[in-house]
Design an enzyme around this catalytic site. Structure first.
Site, PDB file in Angstrom:
ATOM      1  N   LYS A 111      70.987  43.194  37.495  1.00 30.28           N
ATOM      2  CA  LYS A 111      69.656  43.802  37.545  1.00 30.28           C
ATOM      3  C   LYS A 111      69.393  44.548  38.850  1.00 30.28           C
ATOM      4  CE  LYS A 111      66.988  41.188  34.191  1.00 30.28           C
ATOM      5  NZ  LYS A 111      65.739  40.445  33.955  1.00 30.28           N
ATOM      6  N   LYS A 192      75.860  43.175  25.977  1.00 30.87           N
ATOM      7  CA  LYS A 192      74.925  42.297  25.283  1.00 30.87           C
ATOM      8  C   LYS A 192      73.794  43.133  24.658  1.00 30.87           C
ATOM      9  CE  LYS A 192      71.653  40.295  27.822  1.00 30.87           C
ATOM     10  NZ  LYS A 192      70.730  39.418  28.522  1.00 30.87           N
ATOM     11  N   LYS A 195      66.905  44.466  25.199  1.00 32.04           N
ATOM     12  CA  LYS A 195      65.707  45.295  25.047  1.00 32.04           C
ATOM     13  C   LYS A 195      65.632  46.385  26.114  1.00 32.04           C
ATOM     14  CE  LYS A 195      63.674  41.175  27.048  1.00 32.04           C
ATOM     15  NZ  LYS A 195      63.196  39.868  26.647  1.00 32.04           N
TER      16      LYS A 195
END
Ligand code: TYM
Length: 327
Positions: A111, A192, A195
């Protein structure tokens, strides 16, 4: 009865990956366990959130919990920010967490990669997650495979606290589904399903229209060849679709392979889309009813009251053990 705790971030639309990896198990476990399920809004703000969007997503995720079958009479359903003890224990556990442990977290690395400025909360995120779990002395934590490393840290922190201050916390175990622990992107089975992927075709959102779901599945990338065979090493794309099929239909992988033996990918993908629609369409109908009814607020208020009772007991004990003076 064993105690279960888990949570999902309201940081965007929920995907079929969230449903299969986590939410579906939340629902199954409520019948045989004492369950605490929250929407982790304090975790969501570790990356920038528009206030109006955060409000909407928090309501949407809470409504999806109920629409998916969570029963407020069976499970305690609440928002993390409604129970201030999460932030409080989170801070105390942050002081017990080593920088090196946080630096090793792959979610943080992913992230923060390429970002110019990264909030410190994104770095200390796992200590707050440990607090979520340890506040309720959860035995089991239903999560997808990507949360395994955070669970390991939670276990380490519980051990560390128990050793330093005396036996206090239950050491939790992850509860990870055998098939579906990591649902992959429809456009690239090395990633993966998420969203946050800018390619809308790469994920199925729980609230996608059935026509959209059918289109996304028909366009999902498949491996060369035509055999419907579960072989994640050599056929990752088709294996991912088989995992989704197995989870949505309740059929075993072997049954699915036998069903499409010699038929190629076409009929398999068509039926897969119908299996996914059959799972999500009734959830979507209930979702819209719940949002209209306004009952959500009462459910969340009552859930927070119940959760806070338990959380306060733990925080009180922790403070005593660490040496804080009583008020
Ligand atoms: P989050 O919000 O990213 O995801 C929620 C849950 O969905 C699972 N999941 C998946 N499972 C299978 N395949 C996928 N493609 C997929 N994508 C997501 C995740 O593994 C997760 O179980 N840190 C957590 C939230 C959290 C939490 C907690 C969880 C905060 N406190 C305490 C358990 C207990 C997270 O970011 O999940």
């Amino acid at each position: 009865m064993k105690r279960v705790l888990s949570g999902i971030q309201p940081s965007g639309q929920l995907t079929l990956g969230n449903y299969i990896g986590a939410l579906k198990n939340f629902v199954e476990m409520q019948h045989s366990h004492e369950c605490y399920y929250m929407v982790v809004d304090l975790h969501a703000i570790t990356v920038p959130q528009e206030p109006a969007a955060l409000r909407e997503q928090t309501e949407a995720v809470s409504a999806l919990y109920i629409a998916s079958g969570l029963d407020p009479a069976k499970a305690t359903i609440f928002l993390q920010s409604h129970v201030h003890q999460h932030a409080e224990l989170g801070w105390m556990l942050t002081t017990l967490t080593y920088m090196g442990e946080l630096e090793r977290m792959t979610q943080f690395k992913d992230k923060s990669a390429g970002k110019e400025s990264v909030g410190a909360g994104l770095f200390t995120y796992p200590s707050l997650m440990a607090a979520d779990i340890l506040l309720y002395n959860a035995d089991l934590v239903p999560v997808g495979d990507d949360q395994k490393q955070h669970l390991e840290l939670t276990r380490d922190l519980a051990h560390r606290f128990n050793q330093r201050f005396g036996d206090t916390f239950t050491i939790p175990e992850p509860y990870i589904p055998k098939v579906g622990a990591r649902i992959m992107s429809l456009d690239d089975a090395s990633k993966k399903m998420s969203k946050s992927n800018p390619n809308q075709g790469s994920f199925i959102a729980m609230l996608d229209d059935p026509a959209v779901i059918r289109k996304k599945i028909s366009r999902a990338v498949t491996d060369s060849g035509r055999e419907v065979k579960y072989d994640p090493q050599n056929k990752p794309e088709v294996s991912n679709l088989i995992s989704i099929y197995a989870n949505c239909s309740g059929k075993s992988v072997a049954e699915i392979e036998a069903l499409y033996d010699g038929q190629g990918y076409g009929p398999f993908k068509k039926d897969l889309a119908e299996q996914v629609v059959a799972v999500l369409e009734p959830i979507q109908q209930r979702y819209h009813e719940i949002r209209k009814s306004g009952e959500l607020y009462d459910i969340l208020r009552q859930g927070a009251e119940r959760a806070a009772e338990q959380a306060e007991k733990t925080v009180k004990t922790v403070k005593e053990k660490m040496g804080f003076l009583a008020r």
